[in-house]
Design a protein around this motif. Sequence first.
Motif, mmCIF file in Angstrom:
data_model
loop_
_atom_site.group_PDB
_atom_site.id
_atom_site.type_symbol
_atom_site.label_atom_id
_atom_site.label_comp_id
_atom_site.label_asym_id
_atom_site.label_seq_id
_atom_site.Cartn_x
_atom_site.Cartn_y
_atom_site.Cartn_z
ATOM 1 N N GLY A 190 0.628 12.496 -14.619
ATOM 2 C CA GLY A 190 0.721 11.073 -14.901
ATOM 3 C C GLY A 190 0.211 10.227 -13.743
ATOM 4 O O GLY A 190 0.503 9.041 -13.669
ATOM 5 N N SER A 228 3.883 9.941 -11.020
ATOM 6 C CA SER A 228 4.447 10.846 -12.021
ATOM 7 C C SER A 228 5.955 10.960 -11.909
ATOM 8 O O SER A 228 6.659 10.994 -12.921
ATOM 9 C CB SER A 228 3.808 12.234 -11.918
ATOM 10 N N PHE A 240 2.167 11.002 -19.360
ATOM 11 C CA PHE A 240 1.557 12.148 -18.686
ATOM 12 C C PHE A 240 0.278 12.626 -19.357
ATOM 13 O O PHE A 240 -0.300 13.624 -18.942
ATOM 14 C CB PHE A 240 2.556 13.301 -18.614
#
Length: 194
Positions: free
Chosen positions: A44, A48, A87
């Motif tokens: 991501g 993330s 993601f």
Amino acid sequence: MSASTSGGGGGPLSPQAAAEFEEGIGLVFGRWTALQMAVENEWGGRDSRAKADQLAASIFSWFANSKGPFNYEDLEDMMFDSISDSFNADFEDGSVGEVAKHLLKMHEECLQSNFSSIEKLRNTRPQGNAVSQSRQIANEDDNSSSDDDDEPSMGEDEAARSEDMAVDEPNPSRPTPDADGWTTVPPRRGRGRN
């Protein structure tokens, strides 16, 4: 599986139950190998970890702000959508459904002031090598084209033995002498078994 709630519409969690449930979500997420791989490998982007934390907060908010009964399919769909958006991934290992079921069960227990499953998670540490084991299994799957689908979670020793067996037994997908007369020689570790 639809989790039913106790009493008229389920009612909100008590402050203690809400705190326990929020911690429980974090504990479950910390043990969710696919999510941890996505975070560790920054699927991501650089944020993330923040996206995983936001997913946990969104799930907690979904439970806290919904009247219930809480529907498994709704939770699973929300999780799939969030993972896909955050993601750019689809966890096709069945883990989203497993996590959704676990969270529904945990929420039901918290409504009854039963925190035993959260306590159990709290007292057991996540496997530190779960991410690296999953990465190894994924790499084995990527590197072999004729794996048996019956054994999706082969360990390192089993994978090595499987490779040895593939060397000893004729394999129609492995080329024999090609048009130029060249033959691929198997690795040495397969010799000496006959």
